[in-house]
Design an enzyme around this catalytic site. Structure first.
Site, short mmCIF file in Angstrom:
data_model
loop_
_atom_site.label_atom_id
_atom_site.label_comp_id
_atom_site.label_asym_id
_atom_site.label_seq_id
_atom_site.Cartn_x
_atom_site.Cartn_y
_atom_site.Cartn_z
N CYS A 124 92.98 -7.86 62.66
CA CYS A 124 92.94 -6.44 62.33
C CYS A 124 92.81 -6.23 60.82
CB CYS A 124 94.20 -5.75 62.85
SG CYS A 124 94.20 -3.95 62.66
N CYS A 125 93.63 -6.95 60.04
CA CYS A 125 93.54 -6.83 58.59
C CYS A 125 92.19 -7.33 58.08
CB CYS A 125 94.66 -7.64 57.93
SG CYS A 125 96.29 -6.87 58.02
N CYS A 213 99.93 -0.15 56.46
CA CYS A 213 99.51 0.67 57.60
C CYS A 213 100.73 1.13 58.39
CB CYS A 213 98.57 -0.12 58.50
SG CYS A 213 96.98 -0.51 57.75
N CYS A 216 102.42 -1.16 61.04
CA CYS A 216 102.88 -2.46 60.53
C CYS A 216 103.91 -2.32 59.42
CB CYS A 216 101.70 -3.29 60.03
SG CYS A 216 100.43 -3.56 61.28
N CYS A 241 98.29 -9.90 54.01
CA CYS A 241 97.23 -9.35 54.85
C CYS A 241 95.89 -10.01 54.56
CB CYS A 241 97.12 -7.84 54.65
SG CYS A 241 96.69 -7.38 52.95
#
Length: 252
Positions: A124-125, A213, A216, A241
């Site tokens: 995702c990162c 985010c 997170c 990240c």
């Protein structure tokens, strides 16, 4: 064209290791002046958390500084409003980097919106942060971050004040990275913010210390380290990240 060639020449002859030693105990302002003196194509990365201190310092040295930020699409509403407050307060242009739409849509379609809780935050990162950052850094000679050594004892304890970026340099192109706040502590940051009454993210007032985010990031309890509020379901020494992946590379 002449300015570009001069900037490239400077970056190719810039001895980051020697300067990291020379400037190891110097003030953030002196490190920032070094950065501005050597690089025309220099950008400051502003995340919307305590990077406000390094932005304030840099702006007071050069009000024409170039600033970018990453919009992952998953930030807190308070962070978006804070970014706009900062843009107006300093009267600066804030270049907002966004994820590639097709890559993000494909990822969400295949994995859903919260896959990172099960599979880790890396993919995702990678899409929301690293790819946009890589596109940006491929066009610049040097960048400034707000990294501090005390932010993450597991991955940032050896951050130098200036370095060759091991994550985003290429075989034919050296990228220089400045970390003027490397020696600062969280207390130093907040003393600066309070003394000069500069803007800060209101989430800090609700127990959020390290802000990323929304899915997170969570507040930390008294005596918890700030990094415990990020990716709390993962092993502590991997809590990066990818924006500063060189910290993990250096540990390998």
């Amino acid at each position: 064209m002449a300015a570009l060639q001069e900037s490239l020449m400077l970056s190719n002859t810039f001895d980051a290791e020697a300067l990291a030693t020379e400037y190891a105990a110097k003030s953030p302002q002196e490190i920032l002046k070094l950065a501005f003196a050597h690089f025309d194509d220099l950008w400051l990365s502003f995340s919307g958390a305590d990077d406000i201190v390094v932005l304030d310092m840099a702006w007071k040295i050069n009000p024409q500084l170039r600033v970018f930020t990453l919009d992952t699409g998953r930030l807190h509403p308070e962070t978006y409003r804070f970014l706009e407050e900062v843009r107006k307060h300093y009267d600066i242009q804030l270049e907002v980097l966004s994820p590639d739409q097709q890559a993000l849509e494909a990822y969400v379609k295949a994995k859903g919106l919260f896959d990172f809780y099960e599979s880790g935050h890396g993919e995702c990162c990678g899409i929301r942060k690293i790819a946009p950052l890589r596109r940006k850094l491929a066009t610049v000679d040097a960048w400034i971050t707000g990294q501090r050594r005390d932010q993450s004892p597991g991955t940032r304890s050896n951050v130098p004040v200036v370095e060759v970026d091991g994550a985003f340099s290429t075989a034919d192109r050296q990228l220089i990275k400045f970390n003027p706040l490397a020696n600062y502590t969280s207390e130093d940051v907040w003393n600066y913010i309070r003394m000069l009454e500069i803007p800060y993210n209101p989430l800090h007032e609700r127990g959020f210390v390290s802000i990323g985010c929304e899915p997170c990031t969570r507040p930390v309890l008294p005596n918890q380290h700030e990094r415990e509020g990020r990716w709390w379901w993962e092993e502590a020494t991997q809590k990066e990240c990818g924006l500063h992946a060189g910290n993990l590379i250096a540990r390998g």
